[in-house]
Scaffold this motif. Structure first.
Motif, PDB file in Angstrom:
ATOM      1  N   VAL A 284      41.853  53.571  42.578  1.00  0.00           N
ATOM      2  CA  VAL A 284      41.807  54.954  42.106  1.00  0.00           C
ATOM      3  C   VAL A 284      40.389  55.499  42.261  1.00  0.00           C
ATOM      4  N   PHE A 285      40.288  56.632  42.954  1.00  0.00           N
ATOM      5  CA  PHE A 285      39.025  57.356  43.107  1.00  0.00           C
ATOM      6  C   PHE A 285      39.080  58.625  42.256  1.00  0.00           C
ATOM      7  N   ARG A 286      38.059  58.843  41.422  1.00  0.00           N
ATOM      8  CA  ARG A 286      37.948  60.074  40.649  1.00  0.00           C
ATOM      9  C   ARG A 286      36.696  60.819  41.101  1.00  0.00           C
ATOM     10  N   TRP A 287      36.929  61.965  41.678  1.00  0.00           N
ATOM     11  CA  TRP A 287      35.862  62.777  42.258  1.00  0.00           C
ATOM     12  C   TRP A 287      35.020  61.956  43.259  1.00  0.00           C
ATOM     13  N   GLY A 288      35.720  61.109  44.061  1.00  0.00           N
ATOM     14  CA  GLY A 288      35.045  60.362  45.115  1.00  0.00           C
ATOM     15  C   GLY A 288      34.466  59.024  44.702  1.00  0.00           C
TER      16      GLY A 288
END
Length: 270
Positions: free
Chosen positions: A32-36
């Protein structure tokens, strides 16, 4: 009016829930990536929830991948041009490194495999490529696995499938193999004749010491010839047989050989 607002709210909630739910299969892992940026640890199989706009889920397959290595044409150490193709088996052991450390891990592993295959062809002789493939497979696996570990990839096995030779080299090897077989046949034939001559020499030595053995051998030969049902049978009667019978039970007077009279000298002619 209130009913419409409730319906709209429920529809938006359902849309957000559906967009935030992801299904990860048993053989996959999710990153999971959050804002990159990587938000948390690897997510396992099952249903997982992510933020609809801020999060992005990237799945990585943990299955063993079978990748054919295209045929590579190179020159061996003994200056023979060959074309070799192989097959490689690998799997992802660290999904985070496989996604972050390399752009496309499959393409990267394939390029390393091709360059390693060309390198190992140049370091090997033709005989090694044809007869010592297990050692070359281990060396090729080690060459590919060394950079792949930094990408979270483990190389399970690499095997050389086929070695294509030029037609001229095939004809030369065929002539060489034929000459080698002819040489072995001549050596075996000569060795057989040498052993047979030794046995015949030993047999002749035994028969010379025991005349009876020679007579028995003669009788065996007569029996073997008579078995062919020939119309004419010539049987030699050697003098040694008479001597054998004489030593065995004595020669009667009636069968003793008559001595020829000595030639008389003619004095009148002188």
């Amino acid at each position: 009016m209130v009913l419409y607002i409730v319906i709209i709210v429920l529809a938006v909630a359902a849309l957000l829930a559906s967009s935030s739910m992801r299904v990860i299969k048993q053989y996959e892992r999710g990153l999971v990536f959050r804002w990159g940026r990587v938000r948390e640890a690897i997510r396992g199989p099952g249903i997982t929830l992510i933020a609809p706009i801020a999060d992005k889920l990237q799945k990585v397959s943990m299955q063993v991948v079978t990748m054919p290595v295209p045929g590579q044409e190179a020159i061996t150490r003994d200056n023979v041009t060959v074309r070799v193709d192989a097959v490689m088996y690998f799997k992802v052991i660290d999904p985070e490194q496989a996604i972050i450390n390399v752009e496309d891990y499959r393409f990267a592993v394939g390029q390393v495999a091709q360059s390693s295959l060309r390198s190992i062809i140049g370091k090997s002789d033709l005989d090694d490529l044809l007869s010592n493939r297990e050692k070359l497979n281990q060396g090729l696996e080690l060459m590919i696995d060394t950079p792949a570990l930094d990408w979270g990839i483990h190389i399970d096995r690499v095997e050389i499938k086929d070695v294509a030779l030029p037609e001229s080299m095939k004809r030369s090897m065929s002539r060489q193999a034929e000459a080698e077989r002819d040489r072995r046949a001549r050596i075996i034939s000569a060795d057989g004749e040498f052993q047979a001559s030794q046995k015949l020499s030993d047999a002749a030595r035994v028969m010379s010491d025991t005349p009876a053995a020679l007579q028995l051998r003669l009788l065996e030969t007569v029996v073997a010839v008579a078995a062919e049902k020939n119309s004419t049978l010539v049987l030699p009667f050697p003098v040694e047989l008479l001597r054998f019978l004489e030593h065995a039970r004595g020669t009667p007077e009636s069968v003793k050989p008559v001595e020829a009279p000595a030639p008389q000298r003619n004095d009148d002619a002188e």
